[in-house]
Design an enzyme around this catalytic site. Structure first.
Site, PDB file in Angstrom:
ATOM      1  N   ASP A  11      44.514  -6.380  -3.949  1.00  0.00           N
ATOM      2  CA  ASP A  11      43.306  -5.592  -4.226  1.00  0.00           C
ATOM      3  C   ASP A  11      43.615  -4.127  -3.907  1.00  0.00           C
ATOM      4  O   ASP A  11      44.579  -3.825  -3.196  1.00  0.00           O
ATOM      5  CB  ASP A  11      42.135  -6.084  -3.361  1.00  0.00           C
ATOM      6  CG  ASP A  11      40.860  -5.299  -3.656  1.00  0.00           C
ATOM      7  OD1 ASP A  11      40.587  -5.040  -4.841  1.00  0.00           O
ATOM      8  OD2 ASP A  11      40.148  -4.924  -2.706  1.00  0.00           O
ATOM      9  N   SER A  12      42.771  -3.250  -4.410  1.00  0.00           N
ATOM     10  CA  SER A  12      42.937  -1.835  -4.097  1.00  0.00           C
ATOM     11  C   SER A  12      42.650  -1.560  -2.616  1.00  0.00           C
ATOM     12  O   SER A  12      43.080  -0.551  -2.082  1.00  0.00           O
ATOM     13  CB  SER A  12      41.992  -1.000  -4.958  1.00  0.00           C
ATOM     14  OG  SER A  12      40.662  -1.445  -4.777  1.00  0.00           O
ATOM     15  N   CYS A  74      41.116  -7.464  -7.460  1.00  0.00           N
ATOM     16  CA  CYS A  74      40.491  -6.200  -7.859  1.00  0.00           C
ATOM     17  C   CYS A  74      40.062  -6.262  -9.325  1.00  0.00           C
ATOM     18  O   CYS A  74      40.881  -6.484 -10.218  1.00  0.00           O
ATOM     19  CB  CYS A  74      41.497  -5.073  -7.663  1.00  0.00           C
ATOM     20  SG  CYS A  74      40.873  -3.452  -8.119  1.00  0.00           S
ATOM     21  N   GLU A 155      31.422  -0.457   2.203  1.00  0.00           N
ATOM     22  CA  GLU A 155      32.424  -0.182   3.243  1.00  0.00           C
ATOM     23  C   GLU A 155      31.749   0.287   4.527  1.00  0.00           C
ATOM     24  O   GLU A 155      32.207  -0.014   5.629  1.00  0.00           O
ATOM     25  CB  GLU A 155      33.397   0.883   2.760  1.00  0.00           C
ATOM     26  CG  GLU A 155      34.147   0.438   1.519  1.00  0.00           C
ATOM     27  CD  GLU A 155      35.634   0.637   1.601  1.00  0.00           C
ATOM     28  OE1 GLU A 155      36.066   1.532   2.321  1.00  0.00           O
ATOM     29  OE2 GLU A 155      36.355  -0.142   0.931  1.00  0.00           O
ATOM     30  N   CYS A 187      32.833  -6.237  -9.346  1.00  0.00           N
ATOM     31  CA  CYS A 187      33.576  -5.378  -8.413  1.00  0.00           C
ATOM     32  C   CYS A 187      33.633  -6.123  -7.088  1.00  0.00           C
ATOM     33  O   CYS A 187      32.646  -6.745  -6.683  1.00  0.00           O
ATOM     34  CB  CYS A 187      32.852  -4.041  -8.250  1.00  0.00           C
ATOM     35  SG  CYS A 187      33.532  -2.992  -6.945  1.00  0.00           S
ATOM     36  N   HIS A 189      33.349  -5.265  -4.149  1.00  0.00           N
ATOM     37  CA  HIS A 189      32.428  -4.869  -3.090  1.00  0.00           C
ATOM     38  C   HIS A 189      30.987  -5.341  -3.306  1.00  0.00           C
ATOM     39  O   HIS A 189      30.209  -5.399  -2.368  1.00  0.00           O
ATOM     40  CB  HIS A 189      32.411  -3.348  -2.956  1.00  0.00           C
ATOM     41  CG  HIS A 189      33.658  -2.776  -2.367  1.00  0.00           C
ATOM     42  ND1 HIS A 189      34.905  -2.984  -2.907  1.00  0.00           N
ATOM     43  CD2 HIS A 189      33.850  -2.006  -1.264  1.00  0.00           C
ATOM     44  CE1 HIS A 189      35.805  -2.355  -2.177  1.00  0.00           C
ATOM     45  NE2 HIS A 189      35.189  -1.757  -1.175  1.00  0.00           N
TER      46      HIS A 189
HETATM   47  N1  DGL Z   1      38.496  -3.296  -5.877  1.00  0.00           N
HETATM   48  C1  DGL Z   1      37.762  -2.453  -6.796  1.00  0.00           C
HETATM   49  C2  DGL Z   1      37.168  -3.350  -7.886  1.00  0.00           C
HETATM   50  O1  DGL Z   1      36.947  -4.533  -7.714  1.00  0.00           O
HETATM   51  C3  DGL Z   1      36.668  -1.664  -6.114  1.00  0.00           C
HETATM   52  C4  DGL Z   1      37.189  -0.570  -5.195  1.00  0.00           C
HETATM   53  C5  DGL Z   1      37.992   0.483  -5.937  1.00  0.00           C
HETATM   54  O2  DGL Z   1      37.407   1.256  -6.730  1.00  0.00           O
HETATM   55  O3  DGL Z   1      39.200   0.520  -5.728  1.00  0.00           O
HETATM   56  O4  DGL Z   1      36.926  -2.863  -8.968  1.00  0.00           O
END
Ligand code: DGL
Length: 269
Positions: A11-12, A74, A155, A187, A189
């Site tokens: 993931d990012s 992600c 977050e 997403c 989050h």
């Molecule tokens: N992990 C990213 C997503 O699911 C969200 C956070 C980011 O923008 O890196 O799209």
């Protein structure tokens, strides 16, 4: 013969721990190796070229660590770089977009209203969810809504207060007006804001989280017999991050719903 190699997740940042949690529930005996590119987060506001470059490097890193599959938790990386990640990998690579689209189409069966997809700006611009949904059901309208403020709110742990409510109201007005009753949380989050999102939408709206569906996809992707044998022992979870600030442990705990496991700081090229 079972395959002792870990399942990789990427993931990012640490938002993908919601997906790790779903995989760990489904496969409690597997070792999991999670890579969060916390130094470069967010991906959701970056260009497709940059997301592709970062994502392929991250997957190459997990492959070098000997994983038997990669789950791209992600949504942004899954939307913009899945083909590139698959092309460089000798083991299966699973994104979250196709599983999420499948769950949404199933939930919307028998209805004609559009399916709404809430996601980052980059995911929305890619139309990846729209393409995946239309591939399953050609006539279905898809309404995309970018909700960039949901990422920092999640977050910060501000998931259920007046600030989150105000953002949700503002973002989700068009969703309520469209008649959509199936809404994809596209997403990592957004599942943390599920209660707030539900409050801003008509009662009975179905929120689709692709995490469980992505975990289920693993079952059909890995060869029969490659799972760790079911025993008493739980698998180990190892978290790799590209930046480890003091804040990270707190944020990671929020997503995992418990104290974060051991964090190892790594460097990506
Ligand atoms: N992990 C990213 C997503 O699911 C969200 C956070 C980011 O923008 O890196 O799209």
């Amino acid at each position: 013969m079972s395959d002792p190699r870990p399942i990789g997740l990427f993931d990012s940042g640490v938002g993908g721990l919601t997906v790790l949690d779903a995989v760990a529930r489904r496969f409690p005996h597997e070792d999991l190796l999670y890579l969060g590119d916390t130094a470069r987060l967010p991906y959701g506001t970056k260009s497709p070229e940059t997301v592709k470059r970062y994502s392929t490097r991250a997957v190459a890193f997990l492959l070098a660590r000997g994983v038997k599959a990669v789950v791209v938790a992600c949504n942004t990386a899954s939307s913009l770089a899945l083909d590139e990640m698959i092309a460089l990998s000798p083991v299966p690579v699973i994104g979250v977009v196709e599983p999420g689209a499948r769950a949404a189409v199933r939930a919307a069966a028998g209805t004609t209203a559009p399916i709404a997809v809430l996601a980052t700006e980059a995911t929305v611009a890619s139309d990846a969810y729209g393409r995946a949904i239309r591939a399953l059901e050609p006539g279905r309208d898809v309404l995309h809504v970018a909700c960039p403020l949901f990422v920092p709110l999640a977050e910060e742990g501000w998931t259920d207060n007046e600030v989150a409510d105000a953002a949700a109201k503002r973002y989700l007005g068009p969703v309520a007006a469209s008649g959509a009753r199936v809404v994809v949380l596209g997403c990592t989050h957004y599942p943390l804001l599920a209660a707030t999102i539900a409050r801003a939408l008509p009662a009975g709206t179905i929120l689709v989280d692709s995490a469980a569906e992505a975990a289920a996809t693993l079952v059909s992707t890995l060869p029969e017999g490659s799972w760790a044998p079911a025993g008493e022992e739980h698998g180990e979870t190892h978290l790799l991050v590209t930046d480890a600030s003091a804040r990270l442990g707190r944020v990671a705990g929020r997503f995992l719903g418990r104290e974060a496991a051991v964090l190892e700081l790594v460097d990506l090229p």
